[in-house]
Design a protein around this motif. Sequence first.
Motif, PDB file in Angstrom:
ATOM      1  N   SER A  11      13.422 -28.837 -50.699  1.00 31.89           N
ATOM      2  CA  SER A  11      12.237 -27.981 -50.831  1.00 31.89           C
ATOM      3  C   SER A  11      12.182 -27.338 -52.207  1.00 31.89           C
ATOM      4  O   SER A  11      11.123 -27.297 -52.850  1.00 31.89           O
ATOM      5  CB  SER A  11      12.244 -26.907 -49.740  1.00 31.89           C
ATOM      6  N   PRO A  24       2.710 -23.803 -48.837  1.00 34.63           N
ATOM      7  CA  PRO A  24       2.283 -24.166 -47.475  1.00 34.63           C
ATOM      8  C   PRO A  24       2.084 -25.663 -47.289  1.00 34.63           C
ATOM      9  O   PRO A  24       2.393 -26.204 -46.215  1.00 34.63           O
ATOM     10  CB  PRO A  24       0.957 -23.408 -47.313  1.00 34.63           C
ATOM     11  N   MET A  65       5.442 -27.174 -46.849  1.00 36.02           N
ATOM     12  CA  MET A  65       5.920 -26.836 -45.511  1.00 36.02           C
ATOM     13  C   MET A  65       5.303 -27.759 -44.470  1.00 36.02           C
ATOM     14  O   MET A  65       5.978 -28.230 -43.551  1.00 36.02           O
ATOM     15  CB  MET A  65       5.571 -25.374 -45.194  1.00 36.02           C
ATOM     16  N   VAL A  81       8.391 -27.942 -41.940  1.00 33.51           N
ATOM     17  CA  VAL A  81       8.132 -27.529 -40.558  1.00 33.51           C
ATOM     18  C   VAL A  81       8.350 -28.679 -39.571  1.00 33.51           C
ATOM     19  O   VAL A  81       9.008 -28.491 -38.536  1.00 33.51           O
ATOM     20  CB  VAL A  81       6.715 -26.942 -40.424  1.00 33.51           C
ATOM     21  N   THR A 136      11.150 -28.336 -36.549  1.00 32.50           N
ATOM     22  CA  THR A 136      10.670 -28.135 -35.179  1.00 32.50           C
ATOM     23  C   THR A 136      10.737 -29.375 -34.297  1.00 32.50           C
ATOM     24  O   THR A 136      10.628 -29.259 -33.074  1.00 32.50           O
ATOM     25  CB  THR A 136       9.212 -27.638 -35.193  1.00 32.50           C
ATOM     26  N   LEU A 187      11.754 -20.212 -36.539  1.00 31.63           N
ATOM     27  CA  LEU A 187      11.076 -19.318 -37.469  1.00 31.63           C
ATOM     28  C   LEU A 187      12.075 -18.630 -38.396  1.00 31.63           C
ATOM     29  O   LEU A 187      11.794 -18.426 -39.580  1.00 31.63           O
ATOM     30  CB  LEU A 187      10.267 -18.274 -36.697  1.00 31.63           C
ATOM     31  N   LEU A 222      12.810 -20.966 -41.185  1.00 29.15           N
ATOM     32  CA  LEU A 222      11.699 -21.002 -42.138  1.00 29.15           C
ATOM     33  C   LEU A 222      11.677 -19.739 -42.998  1.00 29.15           C
ATOM     34  O   LEU A 222      11.363 -19.799 -44.192  1.00 29.15           O
ATOM     35  CB  LEU A 222      10.375 -21.151 -41.395  1.00 29.15           C
ATOM     36  N   VAL A 266      11.483 -19.077 -47.033  1.00 27.49           N
ATOM     37  CA  VAL A 266      10.472 -18.213 -47.657  1.00 27.49           C
ATOM     38  C   VAL A 266      11.140 -17.156 -48.532  1.00 27.49           C
ATOM     39  O   VAL A 266      10.725 -16.912 -49.678  1.00 27.49           O
ATOM     40  CB  VAL A 266       9.593 -17.544 -46.581  1.00 27.49           C
ATOM     41  N   LEU A 323       2.059 -16.637 -46.455  1.00 24.02           N
ATOM     42  CA  LEU A 323       3.037 -17.706 -46.246  1.00 24.02           C
ATOM     43  C   LEU A 323       3.819 -17.482 -44.954  1.00 24.02           C
ATOM     44  O   LEU A 323       4.113 -18.431 -44.218  1.00 24.02           O
ATOM     45  CB  LEU A 323       3.990 -17.768 -47.443  1.00 24.02           C
ATOM     46  N   THR A 324       4.139 -16.225 -44.655  1.00 23.15           N
ATOM     47  CA  THR A 324       4.840 -15.904 -43.412  1.00 23.15           C
ATOM     48  C   THR A 324       3.976 -16.210 -42.197  1.00 23.15           C
ATOM     49  O   THR A 324       4.447 -16.789 -41.205  1.00 23.15           O
ATOM     50  CB  THR A 324       5.253 -14.423 -43.400  1.00 23.15           C
ATOM     51  N   CYS A 338       3.826 -19.961 -41.707  1.00 28.26           N
ATOM     52  CA  CYS A 338       5.061 -20.480 -41.129  1.00 28.26           C
ATOM     53  C   CYS A 338       5.140 -20.162 -39.641  1.00 28.26           C
ATOM     54  O   CYS A 338       5.576 -21.006 -38.839  1.00 28.26           O
ATOM     55  CB  CYS A 338       6.268 -19.882 -41.856  1.00 28.26           C
ATOM     56  N   ALA A 374       5.197 -23.218 -37.054  1.00 31.13           N
ATOM     57  CA  ALA A 374       6.361 -23.366 -36.170  1.00 31.13           C
ATOM     58  C   ALA A 374       5.927 -23.414 -34.710  1.00 31.13           C
ATOM     59  O   ALA A 374       6.489 -24.175 -33.913  1.00 31.13           O
ATOM     60  CB  ALA A 374       7.337 -22.215 -36.397  1.00 31.13           C
TER      61      ALA A 374
END
Length: 244
Positions: free
Chosen positions: A28, A59, A62, A67, A71, A106, A109, A113, A145-146, A149, A153
């Motif tokens: 990443s 994003p 992600m 993601v 997941t 989460l 993730l 972040v 961004l949070t 995510c 998720a």
Amino acid sequence: MSPMLIIAKREFRSYFDSPLAYVVICLSFLVLGAFFFLVGGGFWQIDRATVSRMFELAPLGMAFLVVPVITMRLIAEEKRSGTLEMLITLPVKDSDVILGKYLGALGMLMVLVLATAVYPLAMFWKPWNLGPLDSGPVLAGYLGLTLFCATAAAIGLLLSSLTESQSIAFFLTVFTLIVLWFTGSLARWVGGTAGNVLNFVAFDSRLSGFSRGLIDSRDVVFFLSVTMTCLVISFRALERRKWA
């Protein structure tokens, strides 16, 4: 400690018990750094000390890789290995299983972040010290961004709960997140009422304000609503399997 937190802790630690977490984090950073500093002229061609470009690129990265990888195994692997039946027969609620799995993913993730904070720190503190940090856009960008995510998720968990194959869960999550991301571009091309509807559910349109430092309560409510809806459907999917 509640069963939900025990499951969340176990799920979070499982990422670091294998090379998965380290590979995802390193890959990443490599990809985000390449796009941030090099592709299309990168940060140095903007002629402004801003990290808004990072919040525009992160994003998408992600959605494409991070993601889905994190997941895809949440419920699908439990089904494939047969441990889901054992888990749901333990004295824990189905909601504890869903929320525990979700919080574990989460948490992973959020590690990624938080790790991206190296970019604004490097730019506005050391080693470059390009000037005073305008904290408003940075904080808004991290909030967006949070929220992304959290929603992504929940979508990944939902799709993982609908299949026993990690591969299928991976590709379904990639497809869903990419469609929701590029729906905004399609909306601008379609126009009219249909365009407004597509724009309403488009992730890129919802996140564009955050990357500019604007926090719209409607966007916050949208992401939280999608997250809660996906978690409820995941719970129902697990509950249905229990009684099948």
